[in-house]
Write an enzyme that holds these catalytic residues in place. Structure first.
Site, PDB file in Angstrom:
ATOM      1  N   CYS A  55      18.228   5.284  15.247  1.00 44.90           N
ATOM      2  CA  CYS A  55      19.163   6.389  15.048  1.00 44.90           C
ATOM      3  C   CYS A  55      18.779   7.174  13.787  1.00 44.90           C
ATOM      4  O   CYS A  55      17.852   6.804  13.068  1.00 44.90           O
ATOM      5  CB  CYS A  55      20.572   5.837  14.905  1.00 44.90           C
ATOM      6  SG  CYS A  55      20.745   4.775  13.456  1.00 44.90           S
ATOM      7  N   ALA A  58      18.652   5.120  10.680  1.00 45.59           N
ATOM      8  CA  ALA A  58      17.429   4.300  10.609  1.00 45.59           C
ATOM      9  C   ALA A  58      16.266   5.154  10.101  1.00 45.59           C
ATOM     10  O   ALA A  58      15.470   4.715   9.267  1.00 45.59           O
ATOM     11  CB  ALA A  58      17.098   3.715  11.979  1.00 45.59           C
ATOM     12  N   ARG A  89      11.567  -4.011   8.173  1.00 49.03           N
ATOM     13  CA  ARG A  89      10.397  -3.173   8.455  1.00 49.03           C
ATOM     14  C   ARG A  89       9.161  -3.635   7.681  1.00 49.03           C
ATOM     15  O   ARG A  89       8.074  -3.200   7.928  1.00 49.03           O
ATOM     16  CB  ARG A  89      10.756  -1.732   8.100  1.00 49.03           C
ATOM     17  CG  ARG A  89       9.720  -0.691   8.445  1.00 49.03           C
ATOM     18  CD  ARG A  89      10.392   0.656   8.480  1.00 49.03           C
ATOM     19  NE  ARG A  89       9.488   1.773   8.531  1.00 49.03           N
ATOM     20  CZ  ARG A  89       9.241   2.584   7.504  1.00 49.03           C
ATOM     21  NH1 ARG A  89       9.820   2.366   6.327  1.00 49.03           N
ATOM     22  NH2 ARG A  89       8.434   3.604   7.645  1.00 49.03           N
ATOM     23  N   HIS A 187      14.461  11.407   9.704  1.00 48.05           N
ATOM     24  CA  HIS A 187      13.288  11.720   8.877  1.00 48.05           C
ATOM     25  C   HIS A 187      13.470  13.100   8.257  1.00 48.05           C
ATOM     26  O   HIS A 187      13.212  13.331   7.086  1.00 48.05           O
ATOM     27  CB  HIS A 187      12.000  11.771   9.712  1.00 48.05           C
ATOM     28  CG  HIS A 187      11.692  10.512  10.451  1.00 48.05           C
ATOM     29  ND1 HIS A 187      11.004  10.504  11.644  1.00 48.05           N
ATOM     30  CD2 HIS A 187      11.968   9.218  10.174  1.00 48.05           C
ATOM     31  CE1 HIS A 187      10.864   9.260  12.045  1.00 48.05           C
ATOM     32  NE2 HIS A 187      11.440   8.458  11.175  1.00 48.05           N
TER      33      HIS A 187
HETATM   34  S1  CFN Z   1       9.982   5.882  12.368  1.00 50.08           S
HETATM   35 FE1  CFN Z   1       7.794   6.107  12.006  1.00 50.08          FE
HETATM   36  S2  CFN Z   1       7.167   6.458  10.008  1.00 50.08           S
HETATM   37  S3  CFN Z   1       6.561   7.350  13.260  1.00 50.08           S
HETATM   38 FE2  CFN Z   1       5.645   5.384  13.116  1.00 50.08          FE
HETATM   39  S4  CFN Z   1       4.225   5.455  11.523  1.00 50.08           S
HETATM   40 FE3  CFN Z   1       6.840   3.253  13.832  1.00 50.08          FE
HETATM   41  S5  CFN Z   1       8.827   3.243  14.743  1.00 50.08           S
HETATM   42 MO1  CFN Z   1       8.690   1.471  13.352  1.00 50.08          MO
HETATM   43  S6  CFN Z   1       9.470   2.372  11.430  1.00 50.08           S
HETATM   44 FE4  CFN Z   1       7.292   2.635  11.455  1.00 50.08          FE
HETATM   45 FE5  CFN Z   1       6.083   4.732  10.734  1.00 50.08          FE
HETATM   46 FE6  CFN Z   1       5.594   7.156  11.353  1.00 50.08          FE
HETATM   47 FE7  CFN Z   1       8.976   4.000  12.736  1.00 50.08          FE
HETATM   48  S7  CFN Z   1       6.099   2.825   9.648  1.00 50.08           S
HETATM   49  S8  CFN Z   1       6.510   1.329  12.947  1.00 50.08           S
HETATM   50  S9  CFN Z   1       5.148   4.273  14.899  1.00 50.08           S
HETATM   51  N1  CFN Z   1       7.076   4.366  12.329  1.00 50.08           N
HETATM   52  C1  HCA Z   2      13.526   1.483  13.198  1.00 51.26           C
HETATM   53  C2  HCA Z   2      12.583   0.591  12.424  1.00 51.26           C
HETATM   54  C3  HCA Z   2      11.493  -0.010  13.259  1.00 51.26           C
HETATM   55  C4  HCA Z   2      12.022  -1.008  14.238  1.00 51.26           C
HETATM   56  C5  HCA Z   2      10.962  -1.911  14.740  1.00 51.26           C
HETATM   57  C6  HCA Z   2      11.115  -2.594  16.055  1.00 51.26           C
HETATM   58  C7  HCA Z   2      10.505  -0.687  12.290  1.00 51.26           C
HETATM   59  O1  HCA Z   2      13.168   2.071  14.216  1.00 51.26           O
HETATM   60  O2  HCA Z   2      14.633   1.628  12.760  1.00 51.26           O
HETATM   61  O3  HCA Z   2      11.830  -2.127  16.941  1.00 51.26           O
HETATM   62  O4  HCA Z   2      10.450  -3.605  16.200  1.00 51.26           O
HETATM   63  O5  HCA Z   2       9.348  -0.394  12.319  1.00 51.26           O
HETATM   64  O6  HCA Z   2      10.956  -1.543  11.525  1.00 51.26           O
HETATM   65  O7  HCA Z   2      10.804   1.010  13.931  1.00 51.26           O
END
Ligand code: CFN
Ligand code: HCA
Length: 534
Positions: A55, A58, A89, A187
């Site tokens: 969301c 998050a 995370r 974001h």
């Molecule tokens: S929100 Fe982003 S910030 S988009 Fe990417 S690289 Fe994932 S979903 Mo989990 S939290 Fe994580 Fe980054 Fe960019 Fe999220 S570090 S793994 S693919 N990510």
């Molecule tokens: C998020 C964080 C997340 C969740 C990871 C997952 C992360 O989306 O709020 O579903 O395993 O990287 O910690 O993306």
């Protein structure tokens, strides 16, 4: 098995007609004969369908703000949102002064029923006073969870009053979870806030060294940014701030002095890259430090940007040294991995970035996708450094950034930028779809039903995604690799990270564990089977 339109049709036939029409637009079979394949993305998930998205809270507190280590991040709301986003995370951080690293704390106003009825502003103000007294942080953020917006607590006003009272940078983020369609909206809210309230607050006018850079969209998951910085430092770069992994308020406020912004995850931070360019004249370069080839290409592009012969030479020397170190180590793992297939479904950039690393190990990605990326992440975008504004900007107004007259200076002349645009290979900008092999599947916002169906048809050797769906394939006897938190491992970025990744993936293939698992459909009737029989 190769998949065709008819098979996808069959999967979708289980849905009601309206849902089927919707989901169809989110699934593409790669066909290089069609130049620009389009996909629907960044739209609301259909209620009732279980997907892995997060969301706005998050995305704001968890992803962008959370890793800033010398600040206390207050979650205003009931305790659950704070508790379940408490370092899961694996964004790591180190500080010289151990008293200035607050990441291990979970700080929340823990709103109760009475706060919901009578309002929680006073409780929040009291909490800020306590945080200042106990922790003495360099700055404080306040992130709102859903009920805060519903009851109308004015967190911006509370932050403003606290800022005046304590003389500290205290900022509020109205990132209630229901905003937008995924964490992507969060974001954007976080990026706007950081640009408005922190970046540029510092008094530096000049960069501390000739090659000062920022790394944007790198969150130090499992120590990734430490590995990247190790190599960059060896070449001679100085990293002003990583945004936001292992980042700090102290470094962030002088981010404006960097000569170049690197963008690792474009999805979560393109807004800041764009705003820094408009406000301070700093160009940005898309990089990818996941995978050996991608790392090398990124380092070469950076050297090209600065255009200095000594730097170009030093870059090649470091690349050669790193390759000599890792190539022999990689060989045994390649033997185990070669010829295997993978699913690669991650949030907003890793679903693409990890495909290159898989390929280097001899693993073919047969299905990939993003949870919440936008169309440009799939379909590609214009050349660097300018970006198109995109869909979810509609809901949240952008900061109308204007050049900071005192500090704006073009870090690189326009003519040279044009020259660079011709020179720098744009492979990182072309989006996921064009990088995939013919016949592979691209799925946006993959859900749990489709996950099972695609696994049954494509039988991947490894399934990489996150915690929410990894148990489905595991129960089907397929090894998994979490590409969000790296399953307690890492770093996976850069040269040495590639070895860690290869080792972990090879371990998944080599263990006999998966042979002991009997998939549920082999010895139990399926739920839909029993309903049909009734
Ligand atoms: S929100 Fe982003 S910030 S988009 Fe990417 S690289 Fe994932 S979903 Mo989990 S939290 Fe994580 Fe980054 Fe960019 Fe999220 S570090 S793994 S693919 N990510
Ligand atoms: C998020 C964080 C997340 C969740 C990871 C997952 C992360 O989306 O709020 O579903 O395993 O990287 O910690 O993306």
């Amino acid at each position: 098995m190769a998949i065709n339109e008819k098979m996808i049709e069959e999967i979708l036939n289980k849905y009601p007609a309206k849902v089927k029409r919707n989901r169809k637009k989110h699934i593409v079979i790669r066909d290089s004969a069609r130049e620009n394949q389009e996909i629907e993305a960044n739209t609301r998930t259909i209620p009732g369908i279980v997907t892995n998205r997060g969301c706005a809270f998050a995305g704001c507190k968890g992803v962008v703000l959370g890793p800033l280590k010398d600040m206390v991040h207050i979650v205003h709301g009931p305790i659950g949102c704070a508790y379940y986003s408490w370092l899961t995370r694996r964004n790591k951080a180190k500080t010289d002064d151990p008293k200035k690293n607050f990441l291990a704390y979970c700080v929340s106003t823990d709103m109760q029923e009475s706060d919901i009825v009578f309002g929680g502003e006073k409780k929040l103000a009291r909490m800020i006073d306590e945080v200042v007294e106990i922790f003495k942080p360099n700055a404080i953020t306040i992130s709102a969870t859903c009920p805060v917006g519903l009851i109308g607590d004015d967190i911006q006003a509370v932050a403003k009053a606290a800022r005046a009272k304590h003389g500290l940078n205290i900022t509020a983020y109205s990132c209630e979870g229901y905003k937008g369609v995924s964490q992507s909206a969060g974001h954007h809210i976080a990026n706007n806030g950081l640009m408005e309230n922190i970046v540029g607050e510092g008094d530096w006018e000049e960069p501390p060294s000739k090659y000062t850079i920022n790394i944007l969209g790198e969150y130090n998951i499992g120590g990734d940014s430490w590995e990247v910085e190790r190599v960059l430092n060896e070449i001679g770069y100085e990293v002003q701030v990583v945004m936001t992994g292992n980042g700090s308020y102290e470094k962030l406020k002088n981010a404006h002095v960097a000569q170049l912004n690197l963008v690792q995850c474009h999805r979560s931070i393109n807004y800041i890259a764009d705003m820094l360019e408009k406000k301070y004249g700093t160009p940005w370069l898309k990089v990818n430090f996941i995978g050996i080839r991608a790392t090398i290409e990124s380092l070469r592009n950076m050297a090209l940007y600065f255009g200095d012969e000594a730097l170009i030479k030093r870059t090649e020397e470091v690349i050669e040294k790193e390759l000599a170190e890792i190539e022999p180590q990689l060989e045994p793992y390649k033997k185990i991995c070669s010829g295997k297939t993978a699913f690669c479904f991650v949030g907003g950039s890793r679903g693409h970035h990890y495909q290159g690393l898989y390929e280097e190990l001899g693993i073919t990605t047969v299905l990939a996708g993003y949870e919440f990326a936008h169309r440009d992440d799939y379909e590609g975008r214009d050349v660097l450094p300018h970006i198109k504004s995109d869909a979810d900007s509609k809901n949240i107004p952008d900061l109308h950034v204007t050049p900071d007259e005192r500090r704006y200076r073009l870090k690189i002349p326009v003519e040279r930028m044009e020259e660079l645009q011709k020179k720098i290979p744009l492979s990182n900008y072309k989006g996921m779809i064009k990088d995939m092999m013919d016949g592979s599947i691209v799925v946006d916002d993959l859900n749990h039903y489709e996950t099972e169906e695609f696994i049954r048809i494509l039988k991947p050797d490894i399934f990489s995604s996150g915690i929410k769906d990894k148990y489905i394939p595991q129960k089907m006897g397929i090894p998994t690799k979490q590409l969000h938190n790296y399953d307690y491992s890492g770093p996976y970025a850069g040269f040495r990270g590639a070895i860690n990744f290869a080792r972990d993936v090879a371990m998944g293939f080599a263990t006999p564990t998966w042979n002991f698992i009997v998939p549920p459909w082999k010895d139990k009737p399926l739920l839909e089977g029993s309903i049909e029989q009734c």
